[in-house]
Design an enzyme around this catalytic site. Structure first.
Site, PDB file in Angstrom:
ATOM      1  N   LYS A 233      -8.456   0.822   3.623  1.00 17.37           N
ATOM      2  CA  LYS A 233      -7.130   1.039   3.036  1.00 17.37           C
ATOM      3  C   LYS A 233      -7.183   2.132   1.960  1.00 17.37           C
ATOM      4  O   LYS A 233      -6.341   3.044   1.918  1.00 17.37           O
ATOM      5  CB  LYS A 233      -6.623  -0.283   2.441  1.00 17.37           C
ATOM      6  CG  LYS A 233      -5.341  -0.175   1.657  1.00 17.37           C
ATOM      7  CD  LYS A 233      -4.149   0.190   2.512  1.00 17.37           C
ATOM      8  CE  LYS A 233      -2.964   0.544   1.646  1.00 17.37           C
ATOM      9  NZ  LYS A 233      -1.788   0.925   2.392  1.00 17.37           N
TER      10      LYS A 233
ATOM     11  N   GLY B  16       5.566  19.937  -2.039  1.00 19.68           N
ATOM     12  CA  GLY B  16       6.655  19.466  -2.896  1.00 19.68           C
ATOM     13  C   GLY B  16       6.127  19.098  -4.269  1.00 19.68           C
ATOM     14  O   GLY B  16       4.970  19.397  -4.616  1.00 19.68           O
TER      15      GLY B  16
ATOM     16  N   CYS C  81       1.761   3.191  -4.490  1.00 18.78           N
ATOM     17  CA  CYS C  81       0.457   3.095  -3.817  1.00 18.78           C
ATOM     18  C   CYS C  81      -0.474   4.283  -4.046  1.00 18.78           C
ATOM     19  O   CYS C  81      -1.554   4.110  -4.600  1.00 18.78           O
ATOM     20  CB  CYS C  81       0.669   2.868  -2.331  1.00 18.78           C
ATOM     21  SG  CYS C  81       1.380   1.247  -2.004  1.00 18.78           S
TER      22      CYS C  81
ATOM     23  N   LYS D 136      -1.981   4.825  -7.685  1.00 17.46           N
ATOM     24  CA  LYS D 136      -2.888   3.768  -8.163  1.00 17.46           C
ATOM     25  C   LYS D 136      -4.102   3.614  -7.247  1.00 17.46           C
ATOM     26  O   LYS D 136      -5.205   3.313  -7.713  1.00 17.46           O
ATOM     27  CB  LYS D 136      -2.133   2.450  -8.345  1.00 17.46           C
ATOM     28  CG  LYS D 136      -2.054   1.556  -7.143  1.00 17.46           C
ATOM     29  CD  LYS D 136      -1.502   0.186  -7.482  1.00 17.46           C
ATOM     30  CE  LYS D 136      -1.112  -0.584  -6.233  1.00 17.46           C
ATOM     31  NZ  LYS D 136      -2.142  -0.817  -5.256  1.00 17.46           N
TER      32      LYS D 136
ATOM     33  N   ARG E  32       8.771   3.685  -8.652  1.00 21.40           N
ATOM     34  CA  ARG E  32       7.483   3.656  -9.343  1.00 21.40           C
ATOM     35  C   ARG E  32       6.797   5.020  -9.202  1.00 21.40           C
ATOM     36  O   ARG E  32       6.669   5.556  -8.114  1.00 21.40           O
ATOM     37  CB  ARG E  32       6.616   2.524  -8.777  1.00 21.40           C
ATOM     38  CG  ARG E  32       7.202   1.153  -9.110  1.00 21.40           C
ATOM     39  CD  ARG E  32       6.392   0.018  -8.533  1.00 21.40           C
ATOM     40  NE  ARG E  32       6.702  -0.239  -7.146  1.00 21.40           N
ATOM     41  CZ  ARG E  32       6.261  -1.316  -6.467  1.00 21.40           C
ATOM     42  NH1 ARG E  32       5.482  -2.206  -7.040  1.00 21.40           N
ATOM     43  NH2 ARG E  32       6.582  -1.490  -5.198  1.00 21.40           N
TER      44      ARG E  32
HETATM   45  P1  NAD Z   1       5.593  -5.914  -5.582  1.00 24.38           P
HETATM   46  O1  NAD Z   1       5.381  -5.731  -7.028  1.00 24.38           O
HETATM   47  O2  NAD Z   1       6.798  -5.349  -4.907  1.00 24.38           O
HETATM   48  O3  NAD Z   1       5.562  -7.483  -5.235  1.00 24.38           O
HETATM   49  C1  NAD Z   1       4.641  -8.389  -5.749  1.00 24.38           C
HETATM   50  C2  NAD Z   1       5.322  -9.736  -5.908  1.00 24.38           C
HETATM   51  O4  NAD Z   1       4.347 -10.705  -6.311  1.00 24.38           O
HETATM   52  C3  NAD Z   1       6.423  -9.766  -6.979  1.00 24.38           C
HETATM   53  O5  NAD Z   1       7.620 -10.248  -6.411  1.00 24.38           O
HETATM   54  C4  NAD Z   1       5.880 -10.714  -8.052  1.00 24.38           C
HETATM   55  O6  NAD Z   1       6.889 -11.458  -8.703  1.00 24.38           O
HETATM   56  C5  NAD Z   1       4.987 -11.604  -7.220  1.00 24.38           C
HETATM   57  N1  NAD Z   1       3.976 -12.342  -7.967  1.00 24.38           N
HETATM   58  C6  NAD Z   1       3.232 -11.940  -9.027  1.00 24.38           C
HETATM   59  N2  NAD Z   1       2.401 -12.935  -9.416  1.00 24.38           N
HETATM   60  C7  NAD Z   1       2.605 -13.968  -8.574  1.00 24.38           C
HETATM   61  C8  NAD Z   1       2.043 -15.266  -8.448  1.00 24.38           C
HETATM   62  N3  NAD Z   1       1.091 -15.687  -9.266  1.00 24.38           N
HETATM   63  N4  NAD Z   1       2.511 -16.066  -7.462  1.00 24.38           N
HETATM   64  C9  NAD Z   1       3.478 -15.657  -6.632  1.00 24.38           C
HETATM   65  N5  NAD Z   1       4.037 -14.432  -6.689  1.00 24.38           N
HETATM   66  C10 NAD Z   1       3.607 -13.604  -7.643  1.00 24.38           C
HETATM   67  O7  NAD Z   1       4.277  -5.352  -4.881  1.00 24.38           O
HETATM   68  P2  NAD Z   1       4.130  -4.712  -3.415  1.00 24.38           P
HETATM   69  O8  NAD Z   1       4.619  -3.304  -3.413  1.00 24.38           O
HETATM   70  O9  NAD Z   1       4.656  -5.669  -2.410  1.00 24.38           O
HETATM   71  O10 NAD Z   1       2.543  -4.643  -3.289  1.00 24.38           O
HETATM   72  C11 NAD Z   1       1.745  -5.783  -3.111  1.00 24.38           C
HETATM   73  C12 NAD Z   1       0.357  -5.329  -2.696  1.00 24.38           C
HETATM   74  O11 NAD Z   1       0.426  -4.654  -1.424  1.00 24.38           O
HETATM   75  C13 NAD Z   1      -0.295  -4.336  -3.663  1.00 24.38           C
HETATM   76  O12 NAD Z   1      -1.677  -4.566  -3.676  1.00 24.38           O
HETATM   77  C14 NAD Z   1       0.002  -3.009  -3.019  1.00 24.38           C
HETATM   78  O13 NAD Z   1      -0.938  -2.023  -3.368  1.00 24.38           O
HETATM   79  C15 NAD Z   1      -0.109  -3.337  -1.548  1.00 24.38           C
HETATM   80  N6  NAD Z   1       0.630  -2.452  -0.649  1.00 24.38           N
HETATM   81  C16 NAD Z   1       1.877  -2.023  -0.994  1.00 24.38           C
HETATM   82  C17 NAD Z   1       2.578  -1.208  -0.102  1.00 24.38           C
HETATM   83  C18 NAD Z   1       3.951  -0.681  -0.449  1.00 24.38           C
HETATM   84  O14 NAD Z   1       4.411   0.227   0.211  1.00 24.38           O
HETATM   85  N7  NAD Z   1       4.639  -1.239  -1.448  1.00 24.38           N
HETATM   86  C19 NAD Z   1       2.019  -0.847   1.130  1.00 24.38           C
HETATM   87  C20 NAD Z   1       0.772  -1.338   1.450  1.00 24.38           C
HETATM   88  C21 NAD Z   1       0.078  -2.139   0.553  1.00 24.38           C
END
Ligand code: NAD
Length: 441
Positions: free
Chosen positions: A205, A254, A261, A264, A329
């Protein structure tokens, strides 16, 4: 199958909804009570094309439910996804407190066999840490699997339903069988499930995101060079993109990558490398160049206005870090706003989806327009930061009637430089010649 998804953000909500759509019973868990209440009442919490329809259908058919209780969420589930945040810690490495906190809690409440799946983007070795955190308090049988998520915001549902590949890291035959069954409906067209060990899956990843960030950044540097050498980056892009080894995608220059993502993940991979004594030189350069790109337009704007932006009015189109999402973000637009406001300028913004998110972060630092054309009223120039489709073919005649000056600074190269010059606009973009109409003062 009975599935729990812990963390109901971008990844968790898409994951939960798409698994429900293929007939599974899904409970999404989140600590945010407001979010859980909204979702339980049929109000979607993120903007993602195609998601709302699936979300509402599965909610209505009771295959999808939401709770704040981890105990309640996992009680019937054999499969538990962790889709929790992994934000940068103080030193830039991924902060695992959410993931390990939930793992610790799970250890205290697990009964019977479960597969716990890391869907969050986590550094190499995290599956082992999650395993240890659960095992500390738990004697029942369980497996920890790494299953990184590759969905792109803006096309997340499509990516999830038809993934290019599914990567699964596990050494357990039992978990492998369950994961194969779970993903079978998503790989019917022959797209592969690639099984590997947990550590390689975790690194895959980071390698994917860092490679893509590097590809964008390489093109951005070519664009910078084009500006100095009087070459046109669009031509260079087309020239190299038709080489199959290079490919056409991710070659658009751009004002830098943003989002939750790439920034970080690149930083976290550099930190992981440093932690094992490896200096990841390319990625250090990528981060450095990308910081500069976010503000690439600002010196151009300052130069055009002879070094003084005080009292100048700017319209800014696009706030989300990319189109088709409301995610702001690390969005370059926010950096541009800061820079222009710091110079004493007034900024009026418009974005089709991200206005509320921006308002909650920067409040009245900028003015918020009702439409892309309202934003232009009395503006000295238009600045474009996100390539939403509706910005690509605007009504130029309408623009001319409200803009004070026919001046555009475009961070996403939306317009043809000759055509825009014909329309009488002064136009600066990235890696292409400045378009100056003959009668421009
Ligand atoms: P996000 O911040 O949108 O969602 C995370 C959720 O987890 C929030 O709703 C938060 O309230 C909840 N949370 C926090 N602590 C908690 C707990 N103890 N119990 C239950 N819920 C809890 O994050 P995201 O963008 O969905 O990313 C999540 C992971 O996936 C990260 O590691 C990110 O790097 C990865 N990721 C994100 C994407 C993307 O496009 N956003 C794509 C691939 C991978």
């Amino acid at each position: 199958m009975k599935i729990a998804v812990v963390g109901t953000g971008y990844v968790g909500l898409v994951t939960g909804t798409c698994f429900a759509e293929t007939g599974n019973d899904v409970t999404c868990v989140d600590i945010d009570q407001k979010k859980v209440d909204k979702l339980s009442n049929g109000q979607i919490t993120i903007y993602e094309p195609g998601l709302e329809k699936l979300f509402l259908r599965n909610l209505r058919e009771e295959r999808l439910r939401f709770t704040t209780s981890l105990e309640d969420g996992i009680k019937d589930a054999t499969i538990i996804f962790l889709a929790l945040p992994t934000p940068p810690g103080e030193d830039g490495s991924a902060d695992l407190k959410y993931v390990l906190g939930v793992a610790d809690h799970l250890g205290k409440i697990l009964t019977g066999y479960k597969v716990i799946i890391d869907k969050s983007t986590v550094p190499v070795g995290t599956a082992e840490k999650v395993h240890a955190a659960i095992a500390k308090n738990c004697t029942c049988e369980f497996d920890v699997v790494s299953n990184p998520e590759f969905l792109r915001e803006g096309v997340a549902v499509e990516d999830f339903m038809k993934p290019d590949r599914v990567v699964i890291g596990t050494d357990s035959d039992k978990a492998r069988k369950i994961m194969s069954e779970l993903y079978a409906p998503f790989v019917r067209q022959g797209n592969p499930i690639i099984f590997m060990d947990e550590r390689s899956a975790e690194l895959t990843k980071y390698a994917a995101n860092s490679f893509l960030a590097t590809k964008i950044t390489f093109m951005n540097e070519i664009a910078l060079l084009c500006e100095k050498l009087n070459a046109d980056v669009d031509m260079v892009r087309r020239g190299i993109g038709s080489d199959e080894r290079i490919g056409k995608r991710f070659l658009f220059p751009g004002i830098g990558y943003g989002g939750s993502c790439f920034p970080k993940d690149v930083q976290a991979l550099v930190k992981s490398a440093t932690g094992v004594g490896y200096d990841f030189k390319i990625l250090n350069a990528v981060m450095d160049i990308n910081e500069g790109m976010k503000l690439h337009l600002v010196p151009k704007i300052k130069k055009y206005f002879k070094g003084n932006l005080k009292g100048r009015k700017f319209a800014l189109w696009g706030l989300a870090f990319k189109p088709n999402t409301d995610d702001i973000r690390e969005a370059p637009a926010l950096y541009i706003i800061d820079a222009l406001v710091a110079e004493g300028a007034e900024v009026t913004v418009f974005d089709p989806e991200a206005m509320n998110n921006v308002r909650s972060v920067i409040g009245d630092k900028v003015k918020y327009a009702d439409s892309q054309y309202d934003a232009l009223t009395g503006a000295d120039a238009l600045v474009i930061a996100t390539e939403w489709n509706e910005f690509r073919t605007p009504n130029f005649l309408k623009m001319v009637t409200v803009l004070k000056n026919k001046v555009i600074f475009d961070g996403r190269n939306l317009f043809d430089t000759d055509a825009i010059k014909e329309l009488g606009f002064y136009y600066e973009s990235v890696g292409r010649a400045v378009a100056v109409p003959t009668n421009h003062k």
